[in-house]
Scaffold this motif. Structure first.
Motif, PDB file in Angstrom:
ATOM      1  N   PHE A  13      32.264   6.886  20.326  1.00 31.55           N
ATOM      2  CA  PHE A  13      32.667   7.759  21.432  1.00 31.55           C
ATOM      3  C   PHE A  13      34.186   7.852  21.583  1.00 31.55           C
ATOM      4  N   PHE A  14      34.869   6.717  21.550  1.00 26.69           N
ATOM      5  CA  PHE A  14      36.332   6.683  21.670  1.00 26.69           C
ATOM      6  C   PHE A  14      36.991   6.120  20.406  1.00 26.69           C
ATOM      7  N   CYS A  15      36.226   5.996  19.367  1.00 28.16           N
ATOM      8  CA  CYS A  15      36.731   5.451  18.103  1.00 28.16           C
ATOM      9  C   CYS A  15      37.945   6.247  17.621  1.00 28.16           C
ATOM     10  N   SER A  35      22.873   2.674  21.943  1.00 27.38           N
ATOM     11  CA  SER A  35      23.895   2.330  20.952  1.00 27.38           C
ATOM     12  C   SER A  35      25.311   2.557  21.465  1.00 27.38           C
ATOM     13  N   PHE A  36      26.102   1.492  21.366  1.00 28.69           N
ATOM     14  CA  PHE A  36      27.544   1.552  21.600  1.00 28.69           C
ATOM     15  C   PHE A  36      28.283   1.279  20.287  1.00 28.69           C
ATOM     16  N   GLU A  37      27.614   1.472  19.172  1.00 26.62           N
ATOM     17  CA  GLU A  37      28.218   1.154  17.875  1.00 26.62           C
ATOM     18  C   GLU A  37      29.569   1.842  17.712  1.00 26.62           C
ATOM     19  N   GLY A  38      30.598   1.062  17.467  1.00 30.68           N
ATOM     20  CA  GLY A  38      31.941   1.577  17.233  1.00 30.68           C
ATOM     21  C   GLY A  38      32.571   2.297  18.411  1.00 30.68           C
ATOM     22  N   MET A  39      32.003   2.163  19.591  1.00 29.30           N
ATOM     23  CA  MET A  39      32.438   2.948  20.750  1.00 29.30           C
ATOM     24  C   MET A  39      33.931   2.837  21.049  1.00 29.30           C
TER      25      MET A  39
END
Length: 145
Positions: A13-15, A35-39
């Protein structure tokens, strides 16, 4: 205002928002998110992150959530000059990772991160086990708010 009430995946999201200094997430509804993966990956300037309104009861993956690892487009030399700024992540009692199963490199290279009870980041401890509030009797990298 961004409506996140129906969001289930907030991957990256903010990556790569490398120079973002402030982030107001107080209106984010994360009740359905799995999922917050890599957020928040590769956010080098942000010093403080307040996730205290996040409800994570359905969360399954936090893989690379705060990772500051080298990407395919970055050189090792550019990373050597980068000091990640993230020091504090605030959470509330609504932060729940009991369903989380995907946990690789959650905190990779977040060298300045420190929990509210003084737990200092250790590169050997970068999985979800430390994605909890740092309180007496429980070590973690987050600060209870």
């Amino acid at each position: 205002m961004l409506d996140t009430t129906k969001a289930t995946v907030m991957r990256d999201f903010f990556c790569d928002c490398q120079y973002l200094e402030e982030l107001d997430l107080s209106n984010f509804d994360t009740t359905k998110v799995t999922s917050f993966e890599g957020m928040f990956a590769r956010m080098y300037v942000l010093e403080e992150l307040d996730l205290s309104n996040f409800n994570t009861s359905n969360l399954i993956t936090i893989k690379n959530m705060f990772s500051l690892a080298i990407s395919a487009t970055e050189t090792h030399e550019s990373m050597m000059n980068c000091v990640p700024a993230l020091k504090t992540v605030y959470v509330s009692n609504n932060w729940n990772i009991s369903k989380v199963t995907e946990t690789e490199a959650v905190f990779s290279n977040t060298t300045n991160l420190m929990g509210g009870n003084g737990t200092i980041f250790n590169s050997a401890n970068s999985t979800a086990e430390y994605a909890v509030a740092d309180i007496p009797g429980k070590v973690g990298y987050f600060t209870l708010k």
